[in-house]
Design a protein around this motif. Structure first.
Motif, PDB file in Angstrom:
ATOM      1  N   SER A 252       4.407  10.460  -9.414  1.00  0.00           N
ATOM      2  CA  SER A 252       5.998   9.910  -8.857  1.00  0.00           C
ATOM      3  C   SER A 252       5.209   8.701  -8.193  1.00  0.00           C
ATOM      4  CB  SER A 252       6.614  10.719  -8.261  1.00  0.00           C
ATOM      5  OG  SER A 252       7.371  12.030  -8.923  1.00  0.00           O
ATOM      6  N   LEU A 253       4.245   8.200  -8.488  1.00  0.00           N
ATOM      7  CA  LEU A 253       3.826   6.806  -7.326  1.00  0.00           C
ATOM      8  C   LEU A 253       2.993   5.922  -8.329  1.00  0.00           C
ATOM      9  CD1 LEU A 253       0.573   7.336  -6.426  1.00  0.00           C
ATOM     10  CD2 LEU A 253       1.613   9.081  -5.265  1.00  0.00           C
ATOM     11  N   GLU A 254       2.739   4.883  -7.949  1.00  0.00           N
ATOM     12  CA  GLU A 254       1.845   3.823  -8.339  1.00  0.00           C
ATOM     13  C   GLU A 254       1.678   2.874  -7.278  1.00  0.00           C
ATOM     14  OE1 GLU A 254       1.283   0.957 -12.348  1.00  0.00           O
ATOM     15  OE2 GLU A 254       3.197   1.272 -11.515  1.00  0.00           O
ATOM     16  N   TYR A 255       0.169   2.375  -7.384  1.00  0.00           N
ATOM     17  CA  TYR A 255      -0.101   1.294  -6.257  1.00  0.00           C
ATOM     18  C   TYR A 255      -1.139   0.514  -6.762  1.00  0.00           C
ATOM     19  CZ  TYR A 255      -3.656   4.837  -5.003  1.00  0.00           C
ATOM     20  OH  TYR A 255      -4.878   5.780  -4.744  1.00  0.00           O
ATOM     21  N   PHE A 256      -1.305  -0.785  -6.322  1.00  0.00           N
ATOM     22  CA  PHE A 256      -1.985  -1.758  -6.721  1.00  0.00           C
ATOM     23  C   PHE A 256      -2.980  -2.316  -5.816  1.00  0.00           C
ATOM     24  CE2 PHE A 256       2.059  -1.969  -8.925  1.00  0.00           C
ATOM     25  CZ  PHE A 256       1.585  -1.837 -10.295  1.00  0.00           C
ATOM     26  N   VAL A 257      -3.983  -2.624  -6.123  1.00  0.00           N
ATOM     27  CA  VAL A 257      -4.971  -3.441  -5.365  1.00  0.00           C
ATOM     28  C   VAL A 257      -5.493  -4.756  -5.867  1.00  0.00           C
ATOM     29  CG1 VAL A 257      -7.324  -3.394  -4.104  1.00  0.00           C
ATOM     30  CG2 VAL A 257      -5.888  -1.135  -4.290  1.00  0.00           C
ATOM     31  N   CYS A 258      -5.134  -5.796  -4.977  1.00  0.00           N
ATOM     32  CA  CYS A 258      -5.642  -7.090  -5.441  1.00  0.00           C
ATOM     33  C   CYS A 258      -6.945  -7.697  -5.004  1.00  0.00           C
ATOM     34  CB  CYS A 258      -4.574  -8.089  -4.672  1.00  0.00           C
ATOM     35  SG  CYS A 258      -5.176  -8.654  -3.027  1.00  0.00           S
ATOM     36  N   VAL A 259      -7.351  -8.630  -5.683  1.00  0.00           N
ATOM     37  CA  VAL A 259      -8.815  -8.887  -5.783  1.00  0.00           C
ATOM     38  C   VAL A 259      -9.394  -9.316  -4.483  1.00  0.00           C
ATOM     39  CG1 VAL A 259      -9.006  -9.925  -8.166  1.00  0.00           C
ATOM     40  CG2 VAL A 259      -8.335 -11.582  -6.210  1.00  0.00           C
ATOM     41  N   ASN A 260      -8.338  -9.681  -3.417  1.00  0.00           N
ATOM     42  CA  ASN A 260      -8.751  -9.544  -1.963  1.00  0.00           C
ATOM     43  C   ASN A 260      -8.581  -8.458  -1.003  1.00  0.00           C
ATOM     44  OD1 ASN A 260      -8.911 -12.557  -2.031  1.00  0.00           O
ATOM     45  ND2 ASN A 260      -6.687 -12.994  -2.190  1.00  0.00           N
ATOM     46  N   GLY A 261      -8.368  -7.392  -1.762  1.00  0.00           N
ATOM     47  CA  GLY A 261      -8.223  -6.111  -1.135  1.00  0.00           C
ATOM     48  C   GLY A 261      -7.006  -5.630  -0.323  1.00  0.00           C
ATOM     49  N   HIS A 262      -5.866  -6.191  -0.842  1.00  0.00           N
ATOM     50  CA  HIS A 262      -4.523  -5.843  -0.437  1.00  0.00           C
ATOM     51  C   HIS A 262      -3.889  -4.770  -1.362  1.00  0.00           C
ATOM     52  CE1 HIS A 262      -4.638 -10.272   1.294  1.00  0.00           C
ATOM     53  NE2 HIS A 262      -4.801  -9.554   2.087  1.00  0.00           N
ATOM     54  N   LEU A 263      -3.408  -3.774  -0.583  1.00  0.00           N
ATOM     55  CA  LEU A 263      -2.720  -2.853  -1.259  1.00  0.00           C
ATOM     56  C   LEU A 263      -1.296  -2.718  -1.356  1.00  0.00           C
ATOM     57  CD1 LEU A 263      -3.922   1.064  -1.808  1.00  0.00           C
ATOM     58  CD2 LEU A 263      -1.580   0.749  -1.088  1.00  0.00           C
ATOM     59  N   HIS A 264      -0.391  -2.441  -2.366  1.00  0.00           N
ATOM     60  CA  HIS A 264       0.874  -2.238  -2.041  1.00  0.00           C
ATOM     61  C   HIS A 264       1.291  -1.405  -3.385  1.00  0.00           C
ATOM     62  CE1 HIS A 264       1.383  -5.243  -5.778  1.00  0.00           C
ATOM     63  NE2 HIS A 264       2.417  -4.673  -5.638  1.00  0.00           N
ATOM     64  N   GLY A 265       2.210  -0.490  -3.189  1.00  0.00           N
ATOM     65  CA  GLY A 265       2.668   0.453  -4.100  1.00  0.00           C
ATOM     66  C   GLY A 265       3.871   1.064  -3.779  1.00  0.00           C
ATOM     67  N   TYR A 266       4.512   1.867  -4.596  1.00  0.00           N
ATOM     68  CA  TYR A 266       5.694   2.689  -4.566  1.00  0.00           C
ATOM     69  C   TYR A 266       5.639   4.083  -5.090  1.00  0.00           C
ATOM     70  CZ  TYR A 266       5.932  -2.002  -6.290  1.00  0.00           C
ATOM     71  OH  TYR A 266       5.810  -3.507  -6.448  1.00  0.00           O
ATOM     72  N   CYS A 267       6.628   4.895  -4.373  1.00  0.00           N
ATOM     73  CA  CYS A 267       6.812   6.032  -4.915  1.00  0.00           C
ATOM     74  C   CYS A 267       8.082   6.863  -4.572  1.00  0.00           C
ATOM     75  CB  CYS A 267       5.723   7.250  -3.986  1.00  0.00           C
ATOM     76  SG  CYS A 267       6.275   6.913  -2.033  1.00  0.00           S
ATOM     77  N   TRP A 268       8.330   7.925  -5.136  1.00  0.00           N
ATOM     78  CA  TRP A 268       9.739   8.809  -4.719  1.00  0.00           C
ATOM     79  C   TRP A 268       9.550   9.569  -3.707  1.00  0.00           C
ATOM     80  CZ3 TRP A 268      13.524   5.991  -6.470  1.00  0.00           C
ATOM     81  CH2 TRP A 268      13.617   5.500  -7.809  1.00  0.00           C
ATOM     82  N   LEU A 269      10.261   9.475  -2.870  1.00  0.00           N
ATOM     83  CA  LEU A 269      10.223  10.425  -1.505  1.00  0.00           C
ATOM     84  C   LEU A 269      11.545  11.489  -1.564  1.00  0.00           C
ATOM     85  CD1 LEU A 269       9.431   7.551   1.061  1.00  0.00           C
ATOM     86  CD2 LEU A 269       7.973   9.052   0.262  1.00  0.00           C
ATOM     87  N   ALA A 270      10.946  12.798  -1.496  1.00  0.00           N
ATOM     88  CA  ALA A 270      11.958  13.647  -1.369  1.00  0.00           C
ATOM     89  C   ALA A 270      12.377  13.889  -0.142  1.00  0.00           C
ATOM     90  CB  ALA A 270      11.218  15.049  -2.213  1.00  0.00           C
ATOM     91  N   HIS A 271      13.855  14.066   0.054  1.00  0.00           N
ATOM     92  CA  HIS A 271      14.280  14.495   1.207  1.00  0.00           C
ATOM     93  C   HIS A 271      14.018  15.816   1.798  1.00  0.00           C
ATOM     94  CE1 HIS A 271      17.929  11.768   0.627  1.00  0.00           C
ATOM     95  NE2 HIS A 271      16.966  10.954   0.836  1.00  0.00           N
ATOM     96  N   LEU A 272      13.325  15.886   2.969  1.00  0.00           N
ATOM     97  CA  LEU A 272      12.757  17.307   3.405  1.00  0.00           C
ATOM     98  C   LEU A 272      13.925  18.045   4.098  1.00  0.00           C
ATOM     99  CD1 LEU A 272       9.470  16.085   4.858  1.00  0.00           C
ATOM    100  CD2 LEU A 272       9.811  17.016   2.851  1.00  0.00           C
ATOM    101  N   SER A 273      13.884  19.341   3.874  1.00  0.00           N
ATOM    102  CA  SER A 273      14.747  20.119   4.679  1.00  0.00           C
ATOM    103  C   SER A 273      14.243  20.614   6.037  1.00  0.00           C
ATOM    104  CB  SER A 273      14.927  21.564   3.910  1.00  0.00           C
ATOM    105  OG  SER A 273      14.026  22.360   3.716  1.00  0.00           O
ATOM    106  N   THR A 274      14.780  21.056   6.814  1.00  0.00           N
ATOM    107  CA  THR A 274      14.341  21.671   8.198  1.00  0.00           C
ATOM    108  C   THR A 274      13.091  22.291   8.076  1.00  0.00           C
ATOM    109  OG1 THR A 274      16.602  21.484   9.137  1.00  0.00           O
ATOM    110  CG2 THR A 274      14.747  22.848  10.316  1.00  0.00           C
TER     111      THR A 274
END
Length: 303
Positions: A252-274
């Motif tokens: 449930s995630l994806e991320y990218f790395v550019c030729v200069n070494g910067h990373l950015h990405g996305y994911c689905w975060l599940a709500h945590l119970s106690t």
């Protein structure tokens, strides 16, 4: 005018370095290309354009990134000085240990980072959100980018994003920034995260991508420097530990790395119970090798 500039979260100082005039401005401010005088000749850089004066002014403002952005919008010369000097001092002031790690060992000759200091400053203080769907990640709606009040970058987290064959690399990754996802089932929010490699040109990650002739994405660009990117999902370099670190379901995630070494990405975060929170607190902070990284340089970067 300065107040309006502070509220503008998409100031053009945090723009693609290929924008018209940026190269000419950098040439002009450094004293080249005009055939006479240069930036330091005569009274060209007198008064507020004097770098010493600018350093004193912005040091007194604690290197406020909003104000630096506003100043960089004033003129081409100020934008060039901001990119070459002010954003560098901002990064050093707000994240000294992280910057030291990124520039040590001769990986940044003459203090030059891949993509420039303005790109690193943007990465520290700006969440890129998720503007459009990608091949492996489809949000219900776009999540706009925004400045963040504080961010935590960790090389322990970064290790979780490295495949076993690339463990020798040093990568800092932020905690995910949570964006409510309307209409998303299962109580999940969109998480956006970002990071940066140390010495990406010499990294094992880049060597593997080049060696395997991984293709660069055609529709995605780095939101921090404008360079082309690799999808780590498409390249098969997303370890299972990345999902665990983010608190996301595998796949449930994806991320990218550019030729200069910067990373950015996305994911689905599940709500945590106690109960889930308690389990997270009791768990060990380990990588895939099961060894705790005691030399973690987790830092809070704040305005």
């Amino acid at each position: 005018m300065m107040e309006r500039g502070r509220k503008n979260q998409k100031c053009s100082s945090f723009c693609n370095p290929s924008m018209p005039g940026a190269t000419a401005a950098a040439t002009s401010i450094s004293g080249g290309g005009d055939g006479g005088g240069g930036a330091y000749g005569g009274d060209v850089n007198a008064g507020i354009l004097d770098e010493t004066v600018l350093m004193l002014v912005f040091r007194s403002l604690n290197w406020d990134p909003h104000v630096i952005c506003v100043a960089a919008c004033v003129s081409r010369r100020l934008r060039a000085v901001a990119r070459r000097v002010l954003f560098r001092e901002l990064c050093i002031s707000r994240a000294p240990r992280m910057v030291s790690a990124l520039t040590s060992g001769g990986v940044a000759p003459a203090g030059r980072l891949g993509g420039g200091w303005h790109a690193l400053a943007k990465l520290l203080f700006f969440c890129c959100g998720c503007a459009a769907p990608t091949r492996f990640f489809t949000p219900d709606r776009a999540a706009p980018g925004h400045f963040v009040g504080a961010s935590r970058f960790s090389k322990t987290s970064g290790r979780s994003f490295l495949a076993r064959r690339c463990w020798g690399d040093l990568l800092f990754v932020s905690d995910p920034c949570e964006h409510p996802a309307a209409g998303r089932g299962g109580g999940e929010d969109l998480g956006a995260y970002r990071g940066v490699f140390r010495g990406f040109m010499r990294s094992r990650t880049r060597a593997w991508l080049i060696g395997k002739q991984a293709e660069l994405e055609t529709k995605v660009r780095c939101p921090y420097c404008g360079a082309r990117v690799w999808s780590m999902t498409a390249a098969g370099l997303v370890p299972r530990s990345a999902s665990k670190r983010l608190g996301s379901h595998e796949g449930s995630l994806e991320y990218f790395v550019c030729v200069n070494g910067h990373l950015h990405g996305y994911c689905w975060l599940a709500h945590l119970s106690t109960d889930d929170d308690d389990e997270e607190d009791d768990g060990d902070d380990t990588g895939d090798d099961g060894k705790h990284n005691e030399e973690d340089a987790e830092r809070n970067v704040e305005f």
